[in-house]
Enzyme design. Structure first.
Site, PDB file in Angstrom:
ATOM      1  N   HIS A 142      38.420  26.896  42.354  1.00  0.00           N
ATOM      2  CA  HIS A 142      39.261  28.055  42.683  1.00  0.00           C
ATOM      3  C   HIS A 142      40.376  27.564  43.610  1.00  0.00           C
ATOM      4  O   HIS A 142      40.173  26.651  44.410  1.00  0.00           O
ATOM      5  CB  HIS A 142      38.406  29.118  43.381  1.00  0.00           C
ATOM      6  CG  HIS A 142      39.155  30.389  43.596  1.00  0.00           C
ATOM      7  ND1 HIS A 142      40.034  30.547  44.634  1.00  0.00           N
ATOM      8  CD2 HIS A 142      39.180  31.547  42.891  1.00  0.00           C
ATOM      9  CE1 HIS A 142      40.574  31.759  44.559  1.00  0.00           C
ATOM     10  NE2 HIS A 142      40.070  32.382  43.509  1.00  0.00           N
ATOM     11  N   SER A 151      45.361  39.552  41.453  1.00  0.00           N
ATOM     12  CA  SER A 151      45.734  40.971  41.620  1.00  0.00           C
ATOM     13  C   SER A 151      45.525  41.793  40.349  1.00  0.00           C
ATOM     14  O   SER A 151      46.307  42.689  40.049  1.00  0.00           O
ATOM     15  CB  SER A 151      47.175  41.093  42.124  1.00  0.00           C
ATOM     16  OG  SER A 151      47.284  40.486  43.396  1.00  0.00           O
ATOM     17  N   GLU A 164      41.503  28.620  46.254  1.00  0.00           N
ATOM     18  CA  GLU A 164      41.156  28.605  47.688  1.00  0.00           C
ATOM     19  C   GLU A 164      40.334  27.362  48.028  1.00  0.00           C
ATOM     20  O   GLU A 164      40.427  26.828  49.130  1.00  0.00           O
ATOM     21  CB  GLU A 164      40.409  29.906  48.049  1.00  0.00           C
ATOM     22  CG  GLU A 164      41.365  31.095  48.071  1.00  0.00           C
ATOM     23  CD  GLU A 164      40.754  32.439  47.706  1.00  0.00           C
ATOM     24  OE1 GLU A 164      39.519  32.572  47.700  1.00  0.00           O
ATOM     25  OE2 GLU A 164      41.538  33.370  47.402  1.00  0.00           O
ATOM     26  N   GLU A 212      44.869  31.413  37.096  1.00  0.00           N
ATOM     27  CA  GLU A 212      45.074  32.169  38.327  1.00  0.00           C
ATOM     28  C   GLU A 212      46.316  31.663  39.047  1.00  0.00           C
ATOM     29  O   GLU A 212      46.223  30.715  39.849  1.00  0.00           O
ATOM     30  CB  GLU A 212      43.856  31.996  39.237  1.00  0.00           C
ATOM     31  CG  GLU A 212      42.574  32.533  38.652  1.00  0.00           C
ATOM     32  CD  GLU A 212      41.679  33.119  39.730  1.00  0.00           C
ATOM     33  OE1 GLU A 212      41.315  34.284  39.613  1.00  0.00           O
ATOM     34  OE2 GLU A 212      41.388  32.411  40.710  1.00  0.00           O
ATOM     35  N   ASN A 223      34.882  38.113  41.386  1.00  0.00           N
ATOM     36  CA  ASN A 223      34.772  37.012  42.348  1.00  0.00           C
ATOM     37  C   ASN A 223      34.725  37.643  43.735  1.00  0.00           C
ATOM     38  O   ASN A 223      35.742  38.091  44.245  1.00  0.00           O
ATOM     39  CB  ASN A 223      35.995  36.083  42.214  1.00  0.00           C
ATOM     40  CG  ASN A 223      36.013  35.008  43.296  1.00  0.00           C
ATOM     41  OD1 ASN A 223      35.033  34.820  44.014  1.00  0.00           O
ATOM     42  ND2 ASN A 223      37.132  34.309  43.407  1.00  0.00           N
ATOM     43  N   TRP A 224      33.524  37.683  44.283  1.00  0.00           N
ATOM     44  CA  TRP A 224      33.355  38.380  45.573  1.00  0.00           C
ATOM     45  C   TRP A 224      33.828  37.544  46.763  1.00  0.00           C
ATOM     46  O   TRP A 224      33.843  38.006  47.872  1.00  0.00           O
ATOM     47  CB  TRP A 224      31.890  38.789  45.744  1.00  0.00           C
ATOM     48  CG  TRP A 224      31.549  40.033  44.964  1.00  0.00           C
ATOM     49  CD1 TRP A 224      32.310  40.637  44.001  1.00  0.00           C
ATOM     50  CD2 TRP A 224      30.370  40.831  45.096  1.00  0.00           C
ATOM     51  NE1 TRP A 224      31.666  41.756  43.531  1.00  0.00           N
ATOM     52  CE2 TRP A 224      30.479  41.902  44.179  1.00  0.00           C
ATOM     53  CE3 TRP A 224      29.218  40.752  45.898  1.00  0.00           C
ATOM     54  CZ2 TRP A 224      29.492  42.881  44.043  1.00  0.00           C
ATOM     55  CZ3 TRP A 224      28.226  41.722  45.765  1.00  0.00           C
ATOM     56  CH2 TRP A 224      28.370  42.777  44.850  1.00  0.00           C
ATOM     57  N   LYS A 225      34.138  36.282  46.525  1.00  0.00           N
ATOM     58  CA  LYS A 225      34.561  35.388  47.625  1.00  0.00           C
ATOM     59  C   LYS A 225      33.535  35.500  48.771  1.00  0.00           C
ATOM     60  O   LYS A 225      32.359  35.600  48.498  1.00  0.00           O
ATOM     61  CB  LYS A 225      35.990  35.731  48.040  1.00  0.00           C
ATOM     62  CG  LYS A 225      36.936  35.747  46.831  1.00  0.00           C
ATOM     63  CD  LYS A 225      38.377  35.801  47.177  1.00  0.00           C
ATOM     64  CE  LYS A 225      39.195  35.808  45.880  1.00  0.00           C
ATOM     65  NZ  LYS A 225      40.614  35.689  46.097  1.00  0.00           N
ATOM     66  N   GLY A 239      45.367  37.827  45.615  1.00  0.00           N
ATOM     67  CA  GLY A 239      45.225  38.585  46.860  1.00  0.00           C
ATOM     68  C   GLY A 239      46.537  39.110  47.417  1.00  0.00           C
ATOM     69  O   GLY A 239      46.595  39.590  48.540  1.00  0.00           O
ATOM     70  N   GLY A 241      39.177  39.493  41.985  1.00  0.00           N
ATOM     71  CA  GLY A 241      38.771  39.353  43.389  1.00  0.00           C
ATOM     72  C   GLY A 241      38.632  40.719  44.038  1.00  0.00           C
ATOM     73  O   GLY A 241      37.647  41.441  43.825  1.00  0.00           O
ATOM     74  N   GLY A 242      39.646  41.108  44.804  1.00  0.00           N
ATOM     75  CA  GLY A 242      39.613  42.338  45.605  1.00  0.00           C
ATOM     76  C   GLY A 242      39.081  43.563  44.867  1.00  0.00           C
ATOM     77  O   GLY A 242      38.207  44.273  45.387  1.00  0.00           O
TER      78      GLY A 242
HETATM   79  P1  PGA Z   1      42.448  38.865  43.578  1.00  0.00           P
HETATM   80  O1  PGA Z   1      41.671  37.471  43.518  1.00  0.00           O
HETATM   81  O2  PGA Z   1      42.003  39.663  42.372  1.00  0.00           O
HETATM   82  O3  PGA Z   1      42.005  39.502  44.867  1.00  0.00           O
HETATM   83  O4  PGA Z   1      43.894  38.579  43.546  1.00  0.00           O
HETATM   84  C1  PGA Z   1      41.433  36.826  42.298  1.00  0.00           C
HETATM   85  C2  PGA Z   1      40.710  35.526  42.547  1.00  0.00           C
HETATM   86  O5  PGA Z   1      41.001  34.855  43.546  1.00  0.00           O
HETATM   87  O6  PGA Z   1      39.832  35.119  41.771  1.00  0.00           O
END
Ligand code: PGA
Length: 257
Positions: free
Chosen positions: A100, A216, A102, A170, A9-11, A176, A237-238
């Site tokens: 998601h 994470s 966010e 999640e 997930n590149w956001k 994050g 994500g990251g």
């Molecule tokens: P993260 O994000 O791996 O950076 O914690 C995961 C996500 O939001 O899908």
């Protein structure tokens, strides 16, 4: 056995000018032909809208999947800033993240809009990657299962079968923050989700349901998370932004398969 899926997930990250280099680094870091890896592990990148066309071009000739990070349930109309499923389909995209945390947190996405989106996606043959999870406060109050139940039941009430639905567990407190859930804790939530799906759609559908862990996830904890019975991959994500990290996570899944 369920095939593992590693989805990046590149956001709001990445750029048209660097995606080609990303993919060639990623392939190099895999150190194996990507076609061999894809026989055992599904790989997907959920990229910003502006990168969808370029990602399709760059991954062409492989079975790497490209997904959107959001979509609208209406076909077209006065919805400034939104993108419809038909528009995604025009680019050859048939999958999107939905709800998601966010999006729930910053853009007021509700269980109602989420259900509507999932239903429309299934009607149009899309693969929804539905995100669910509790906040830190909810976990501390012992409400994790209640939250999962209410997020899932809103969607389950609107669909007749699970079809292609993928669920990403999640926990919001792990996203994050570097604070991943322990494999045991994640597996417990995944088991709960599978049991809940079983009650609504039956054992066969629930056994097929892919449940990804997100929050994470990184090279160091991938193996122990994927070792768990109900964890079928990750929404990353990251760590997916670094080709070497993401390749190492995909390799962990490949070696386990
Ligand atoms: P993260 O994000 O791996 O950076 O914690 C995961 C996500 O939001 O899908």
């Amino acid at each position: 056995m369920r095939k593992q899926l590693l989805a990046g997930n590149w956001k709001m990250n990445g750029s048209v000018s660097t995606i080609e280099a990303y993919f060639s680094d990623f392939r190099e870091c895999l150190g194996l032909p990507i076609s061999d890896v894809l026989k055992k592990v599904d790989i997907c990148f959920a990229v910003p809208f502006t990168l969808l066309a370029k990602a399709k071009e760059v991954f062409k000739g492989t079975d790497v999947q490209v997904a959107a990070q959001n979509c609208h349930f209406e076909e077209k109309g006065a919805y400034t800033g939104e993108v419809s499923l038909g528009m995604l389909a025009e680019l050859g995209i048939n999958s999107s993240l939905v709800a998601h945390s966010e999006r729930r947190q910053y853009y007021n996405e509700t269980d109602q809009s989420t259900s509507h989106k999932v239903k429309c996606m299934l009607d149009k043959g899309f693969i929804p990657i539905l995100c669910v999870g509790e906040t830190q406060a909810e976990r501390e109050q012992g409400l994790t299962n209640k939250v999962l139940e209410s997020q899932l039941s809103a969607v389950f009430a609107c669909i007749d079968k699970l079809d292609s639905v993928v669920i990403a567990y999640e926990p919001v407190w792990a996203i994050g923050t570097g604070l991943a859930a322990t494999p045991e804790l994640a597996d417990e939530a995944h088991r709960f989700i599978r049991e809940f799906a079983k009650k609504r759609f039956g054992g066969e559908a629930a056994a097929k349901l892919k449940i990804l862990y997100g929050g994470s996830m990184k090279p160091e904890n991938t193996d122990s998370l994927l070792a768990k019975e109900h964890i079928d991959g990750g929404l990353v994500g990251g760590a997916s932004l670094k080709p070497s990290d993401f390749a190492s996570m995909v390799k962990s899944a490949y070696q386990r398969a």
